[in-house]
Design a protein around this motif. Structure first.
Motif, PDB file in Angstrom:
ATOM      1  N   SER A   1       0.697  -1.490   0.160  1.00  0.00           N
ATOM      2  CA  SER A   1       0.080   0.007  -0.095  1.00  0.00           C
ATOM      3  C   SER A   1       1.037   0.710   0.403  1.00  0.00           C
ATOM      4  CB  SER A   1      -0.950   0.447   1.481  1.00  0.00           C
ATOM      5  OG  SER A   1      -0.027   0.331   2.306  1.00  0.00           O
ATOM      6  N   ASP A   2       0.320   2.506  -0.403  1.00  0.00           N
ATOM      7  CA  ASP A   2       0.696   3.768  -0.480  1.00  0.00           C
ATOM      8  C   ASP A   2       1.352   3.554   1.256  1.00  0.00           C
ATOM      9  OD1 ASP A   2       0.395   3.255  -2.903  1.00  0.00           O
ATOM     10  OD2 ASP A   2      -0.942   4.895  -3.050  1.00  0.00           O
ATOM     11  N   GLU A   3       0.916   3.753   2.067  1.00  0.00           N
ATOM     12  CA  GLU A   3       0.537   4.093   3.601  1.00  0.00           C
ATOM     13  C   GLU A   3       1.842   2.822   4.272  1.00  0.00           C
ATOM     14  OE1 GLU A   3      -2.454   5.131   2.236  1.00  0.00           O
ATOM     15  OE2 GLU A   3      -2.078   3.342   2.268  1.00  0.00           O
ATOM     16  N   VAL A   4       2.637   1.663   3.377  1.00  0.00           N
ATOM     17  CA  VAL A   4       3.792   1.223   3.820  1.00  0.00           C
ATOM     18  C   VAL A   4       4.473   1.735   3.043  1.00  0.00           C
ATOM     19  CG1 VAL A   4       4.820  -1.328   3.484  1.00  0.00           C
ATOM     20  CG2 VAL A   4       2.117  -1.004   3.921  1.00  0.00           C
ATOM     21  N   ALA A   5       4.293   2.311   2.234  1.00  0.00           N
ATOM     22  CA  ALA A   5       5.466   3.178   1.307  1.00  0.00           C
ATOM     23  C   ALA A   5       6.246   3.980   1.893  1.00  0.00           C
ATOM     24  CB  ALA A   5       4.985   3.130   0.103  1.00  0.00           C
ATOM     25  N   PHE A   6       5.057   4.573   2.807  1.00  0.00           N
ATOM     26  CA  PHE A   6       5.402   6.133   3.213  1.00  0.00           C
ATOM     27  C   PHE A   6       6.127   5.867   4.673  1.00  0.00           C
ATOM     28  CE2 PHE A   6       2.614   9.629   1.197  1.00  0.00           C
ATOM     29  CZ  PHE A   6       3.899  10.302   1.492  1.00  0.00           C
ATOM     30  N   THR A   7       5.246   4.664   4.795  1.00  0.00           N
ATOM     31  CA  THR A   7       6.622   4.147   6.301  1.00  0.00           C
ATOM     32  C   THR A   7       7.952   3.559   6.090  1.00  0.00           C
ATOM     33  OG1 THR A   7       4.232   3.235   7.380  1.00  0.00           O
ATOM     34  CG2 THR A   7       6.252   2.318   7.948  1.00  0.00           C
ATOM     35  N   GLU A   8       8.395   2.802   5.327  1.00  0.00           N
ATOM     36  CA  GLU A   8       9.402   2.664   4.637  1.00  0.00           C
ATOM     37  C   GLU A   8      10.128   3.090   4.584  1.00  0.00           C
ATOM     38  OE1 GLU A   8      10.619  -1.108   4.241  1.00  0.00           O
ATOM     39  OE2 GLU A   8       9.000  -1.182   5.425  1.00  0.00           O
TER      40      GLU A   8
ATOM     41  N   ILE B   1       8.402  -9.431   7.583  1.00  0.00           N
ATOM     42  CA  ILE B   1       8.107  -9.354   5.382  1.00  0.00           C
ATOM     43  C   ILE B   1       8.178  -7.448   5.478  1.00  0.00           C
ATOM     44  CG2 ILE B   1       7.655 -11.403   6.136  1.00  0.00           C
ATOM     45  CD1 ILE B   1       4.851 -10.607   4.452  1.00  0.00           C
ATOM     46  N   SER B   2       8.613  -7.483   4.070  1.00  0.00           N
ATOM     47  CA  SER B   2       8.197  -5.695   3.884  1.00  0.00           C
ATOM     48  C   SER B   2       6.607  -4.781   3.917  1.00  0.00           C
ATOM     49  CB  SER B   2       8.303  -5.632   2.167  1.00  0.00           C
ATOM     50  OG  SER B   2       9.777  -5.836   2.090  1.00  0.00           O
ATOM     51  N   SER B   3       5.833  -6.041   3.907  1.00  0.00           N
ATOM     52  CA  SER B   3       4.114  -4.680   3.707  1.00  0.00           C
ATOM     53  C   SER B   3       3.480  -5.481   4.989  1.00  0.00           C
ATOM     54  CB  SER B   3       3.940  -6.590   3.325  1.00  0.00           C
ATOM     55  OG  SER B   3       3.123  -8.035   3.732  1.00  0.00           O
ATOM     56  N   ARG B   4       4.879  -5.568   6.167  1.00  0.00           N
ATOM     57  CA  ARG B   4       4.060  -5.340   7.486  1.00  0.00           C
ATOM     58  C   ARG B   4       3.086  -5.910   7.939  1.00  0.00           C
ATOM     59  NH1 ARG B   4       8.877  -3.052   9.540  1.00  0.00           N
ATOM     60  NH2 ARG B   4      10.057  -1.705   7.959  1.00  0.00           N
ATOM     61  N   GLN B   5       2.627  -7.177   7.195  1.00  0.00           N
ATOM     62  CA  GLN B   5       1.608  -7.965   7.746  1.00  0.00           C
ATOM     63  C   GLN B   5       1.759  -8.947   8.661  1.00  0.00           C
ATOM     64  OE1 GLN B   5      -1.534  -6.297   7.764  1.00  0.00           O
ATOM     65  NE2 GLN B   5      -0.606  -4.852   6.668  1.00  0.00           N
TER      66      GLN B   5
ATOM     67  N   GLY C   1      17.503  -4.003   2.985  1.00  0.00           N
ATOM     68  CA  GLY C   1      17.851  -3.309   0.975  1.00  0.00           C
ATOM     69  C   GLY C   1      16.873  -3.205   0.305  1.00  0.00           C
ATOM     70  N   LEU C   2      15.658  -2.644   0.590  1.00  0.00           N
ATOM     71  CA  LEU C   2      14.843  -3.029  -0.460  1.00  0.00           C
ATOM     72  C   LEU C   2      13.922  -1.769   0.046  1.00  0.00           C
ATOM     73  CD1 LEU C   2      13.005  -6.762   0.034  1.00  0.00           C
ATOM     74  CD2 LEU C   2      14.920  -5.559  -2.460  1.00  0.00           C
ATOM     75  N   GLY C   3      13.749  -1.051   1.612  1.00  0.00           N
ATOM     76  CA  GLY C   3      13.018  -0.148   1.689  1.00  0.00           C
ATOM     77  C   GLY C   3      13.040   1.220   0.500  1.00  0.00           C
TER      78      GLY C   3
ATOM     79  N   VAL D   1       1.227   5.766   9.770  1.00  0.00           N
ATOM     80  CA  VAL D   1       3.229   6.984  10.330  1.00  0.00           C
ATOM     81  C   VAL D   1       2.883   6.858  12.183  1.00  0.00           C
ATOM     82  CG1 VAL D   1       3.846   9.221  10.005  1.00  0.00           C
ATOM     83  CG2 VAL D   1       2.921   8.225   7.801  1.00  0.00           C
ATOM     84  N   SER D   2       1.545   7.418  12.978  1.00  0.00           N
ATOM     85  CA  SER D   2       1.938   6.944  13.896  1.00  0.00           C
ATOM     86  C   SER D   2       2.058   5.884  14.828  1.00  0.00           C
ATOM     87  CB  SER D   2       0.397   7.180  14.400  1.00  0.00           C
ATOM     88  OG  SER D   2      -0.102   8.710  14.103  1.00  0.00           O
TER      89      SER D   2
END
Length: 865
Positions: free
Chosen positions: A20-27, A468-472, A126-128, A231-232
């Motif tokens: 998701s775009d939100e996960v992209a911001f988190t990374e 994992i990268s999706s944080r799920q 190394g993927l963020g 973000v929070s």
């Protein structure tokens, strides 16, 4: 053979792996944190001319700005800038432009050798930076470091589509003169989808939906809750931020509200907590449940129903005073402690040592889970209660709380203070909370959309638990498997039990405080009967009205003195202000209302009915089993002497010198037959004992006088082996002719359970006495049934007594002090006694171990209430 990489791998690791775009911001924000930034600014710009220089962390080089304008044109932009360490050309090449770079992992390993007190490095895959693809098709990197007094700005333009077909393509790069001594990184994204998915601009909204909460100082541009949540929860909102890491958002230079609504947390009706930490060399698990005053109020509503609650509702202070008045009683029931090694004995399937070692690696562990009500009426009560108790500000409104629940729901996993995964929310359910709702009573389980919480683990350098990268989800290994087992057990077993205990405990307190009417079906029948009586009187009055109006209709012309006199007579007779009619009508209404209120109380006791249905189901199972047992016993009483056959076979085999055949085959069969024969004899005695308790007709004729002395003698015989094994005596203190008039077999069921429990706890005490002198006794162990008066028996034993944590919930369903107890025995005992007007109470007297131990059993009199 060597691996070849299709250029599509960049797209798959970017837009497809980052969910998701939100996960992209988190990374990307995580990268800023890893760069040791103290401040991060995120700018949403309609075009590059909307840049507000005063809101930038570092000033823009004029030549660089001109280059930017050529590249981005008049497109919308998202800018993420930080004041971190920045990147020199080597770091940019080896870190940012190397997919799967181990640069951060190397930094993390170096930190681990120095000091845990240093800041944690969050990323290591190394993927963020590939998450940038989700924010726009073009990325421009502007960065500068302080490495070796670097004097230049590194500038690179990346158009992602160019690299999806050719990995060898070069990204255009330039260098500009550094105009500040500070290090920094600024990422420019050309944005094509619009800002609506990230921010909400309320400046054009004219209508104020909540004028009573109007506050002109509130910002009019807000971060969308989905991004706000992402973000929070990057940095835990549940803890005080010790290190500065400020994230600010701007739309064309104007501030965007982005604060986590911590105040909304305060309206939770309950807070479940657990903590696993070392104490005296052992890991100790503590679990507890905190109740808020509005939990008591909401439970009061649940029991009474909305209609009756409107009349019986108390002030917020009354509900708060109940929690304060019974503080000690509540605390001892809603706080539990276990040694981890004991806690993990059940359901381990041979993995206890393995799992315990894995959990030790990430200890200490802690968690808090806040539970809410979303339904409007109940949410209103929670908000009102929280305001009255000073937990939230007076200007809080339901809409903001609902938005808060919509976007922040679920349970997050944190490493130290930083989120690494979702454990359970509306989209993912690693904890299996939703599956658990199909088991037991759902009211006591978490509902994912109405909980907010966290679990924090101690794995500072990501040695054991990896996200994992999706944080799920978590990367699957033996440590995540052990953690999953442990958390599922705490959430779906311990927290469930605490919720169950809280419900029955607070319900008892509401009864004790006379906040729930003690109406019964008998009272309901009396009220209905009275209402029928009053209704007949009212109907008679209405019949008079009908007859009178017919007379009035005939004389409605009033064209003669006779007609006028007739109508006056009727009106005087039908005067509704007369006491008779008014009294009858009011009495009818009041009795009907009373009957309705009583019915509401009875209907609201669904939990009790549910448990009783289960008891009936268990009774059916017992009846089937005893029927089959009886059939087996009848078919084994054939008079066949198996011993004779065994002896004959033994003699033959020995005569034929078949010693081995006898020892290996016949002897084990002989021993097994002896065992089965003994057990069948015991079962026969047990069945004869049970058979006396069966009720075949269910009428008043099933009541009988039970001689308690003879009754106790029968039990001595029934439990003779266990009594002898534990060197315990069972005795009755009272006259030989003392009798109680009870349903046939009822006392047998009551005392069978009590004596079985006594023998268990006497055995436990005897085992403890082998290594703890506190539990040694000079006297012989005993179980005593004692007459107190014509209606009352006392029952007690020389065991350890009822522990503090069990004394208030002993008669609640599913509560047991035994390791493998079902927790239904004492509940059944109490319900059985109540079914024919009896009762059982735990008296306040304590034994030498400091525990209450005497039960008062009352038959036919309620003097112990």
């Amino acid at each position: 053979m060597i691996f070849e990489y299709n250029p599509r791998i960049l797209e798959q690791l970017g837009t497809e792996l980052i969910t998701s775009d939100e996960v992209a911001f988190t990374e990307l924000l995580k990268n800023s944190y890893d760069a040791r930034a103290k401040n991060v600014n995120v700018h949403f710009l309609e075009n590059i001319n909307k840049v507000d220089a005063s809101k930038l962390l570092v000033p823009l080089n004029d030549n660089l700005l001109e280059q930017l304008k050529k590249t981005v044109g008049n497109n919308r932009l998202i800018v993420i800038e930080d004041d971190g360490t920045g990147m020199d050309k080597k770091t940019l090449r080896d870190g940012f432009f190397t997919v799967g770079s181990d640069l951060k992992r190397s930094i993390k390993e170096a930190e681990a050798k120095i000091s845990r007190a240093d800041k944690i490095t969050l990323g290591d895959k190394g993927l963020g930076r590939l998450a940038s693809q989700r924010l726009g098709p073009i990325l421009i990197v502007e960065t500068s470091s302080n490495h070796k007094d670097e004097k230049k700005i590194n500038y690179v333009e990346i158009e992602w589509a160019n690299f999806f077909s050719d990995l060898d393509k070069d990204a255009p790069e330039k260098e500009f003169k550094k105009i500040t001594t500070n290090s920094y990184t600024r990422l420019w994204f050309v944005e094509k989808q619009g800002f609506d998915r990230f921010i909400e601009d309320k400046r054009s909204q004219q209508m104020n939906l909540f004028p009573e909460n109007d506050d002109s100082s509130k910002p009019t541009i807000v971060l969308q809750e989905s991004l706000q949540s992402s973000v929070s929860f990057l940095y835990s909102p549940f803890e005080k931020i010790e290190e500065p890491f400020n994230i600010n958002f701007y739309l064309n230079g104007e501030s965007v509200e982005s604060a986590f609504q911590n105040e909304s947390i305060q309206i939770a009706q309950t807070v479940h907590r657990f903590e696993l930490k070392e104490r005296d060399g052992k890991n100790v698990l503590s679990v507890e449940l905190e109740l808020k005053p509005w939990y008591v109020e909401l439970l009061h509503l649940r029991i009474l129903g909305k209609n009756l609650f409107q009349k019986g509702r108390k002030s917020s202070d009354v509900y708060a005073s109940i929690l304060e008045k019974y503080k000690d009683r509540i605390e001892r029931n809603l706080k539990k402690e276990y040694l981890l090694e004991d806690y993990m004995e059940k359901d381990m399937e041979g993995k206890k040592s393995f799992y315990q070692n894995a959990i030790d690696k990430v200890t200490p562990l802690s968690s808090e889970v806040y539970s809410f009500h979303r339904e409007a009426f109940r949410l209103n009560l929670s908000v009102e209660g929280a305001k009255n108790q000073g937990a939230i500000e007076r200007n809080e409104n339901i809409k903001s709380i609902r938005d808060f629940l919509n976007y922040h729901n679920g349970i997050k996993l944190y490493r130290d203070k930083f989120r690494i995964a979702n454990l359970g929310d509306k989209d993912s359910d690693w904890l299996n909370l939703q599956q658990a709702r199909t088991k037991g009573q759902q009211f006591f389980r978490f509902e994912l959309g109405n909980v907010i919480g966290y679990v924090k683990i101690n794995d500072f350098y990501q040695t054991y638990i990896k996200e994992i990268s999706s944080r799920q989800e978590l990367k699957q290994n033996e440590y995540s498997s052990a953690l999953k087992w442990f958390l599922q057990r705490v959430f779906n077993h311990d927290f469930y039990n605490l919720s169950t205990t809280a419900y029955y405990l607070i319900r008892d307190l509401l009864y004790e405080e006379d906040l729930i009417p003690k109406n019964t079906p008998k009272e309901l029948k009396e009220q209905v009967s009275e209402s029928e009586k009053q209704l007949k009187l009212t109907l008679a009055d209405l019949e008079k009205f009908k007859s009178g109006f017919e007379t009035i209709s005939k004389n409605i012309a009033l064209d003669s003195p006779a007609k006028i006199k007739e109508v006056q007579k009727v009106i005087s007779e039908l005067d509704p202000s007369e006491d008779g009619f008014s009294t009858n009508l009011n009495s009818s209404i009041s009795t009907l209302k009373a009957a309705k209120d009583t019915l509401v109380i009875i209907e609201e006791r669904q939990k009790e009915s549910y448990n009783n249905y289960k008891l009936m189901a268990n009774g059916l199972i017992t009846e089937v089993m005893t029927h089959e047992l009886h059939s087996i016993l009848l078919n084994t009483k054939t008079g066949t002497n198996y011993t004779t056959y065994i002896k004959a076979l033994k003699s033959y085999l020995l005569e034929m010198k078949k010693i081995g055949l006898y020892k290996d085959n016949l002897k084990p069969v002989s021993e097994r037959l002896d065992f089965l024969h003994t057990r069948i004899e015991e079962l026969d005695l047990f069945y004869n004992f049970l058979e006396k308790t069966f009720i075949k007709h269910g009428t008043a004729n099933e009541f009988a006088y039970e001689n308690i002395f003879e009754f106790t003698t029968d039990f001595q015989f029934r439990f003779s082996k266990r009594l002898k094994k534990l060197n315990t005596k069972l005795r009755f203190k009272g006259p030989d002719n003392y009798t109680l008039f009870v349903p046939k077999g009822s006392l047998t069921h009551v005392f069978y359970n009590l004596i079985d429990n006594s023998l268990y706890w006497i055995g436990e005490r005897q085992q403890k006495s082998a290594y703890d002198n506190t539990f040694k006794s000079k006297d012989k162990d005993s179980i005593t049934i004692e007459k107190v008066d014509e209606h009352t028996l006392h029952y007690y034993d020389s065991g350890t007594g009822i522990s503090d944590e069990m004394q208030d919930v002993l008669f609640h369903p599913f509560q047991s002090g035994k390791k493998d107890g079902r927790g239904m025995g004492m509940y059944i005992v109490k319900k059985l006694l109540e079914s024919f007007g009896g009762n059982i109470y735990l008296l306040p007297e304590k034994n030498k171990y400091g525990n209450r131990y005497i039960f008062a059993i009352n038959i036919g009199d309620n003097s112990y209430e």
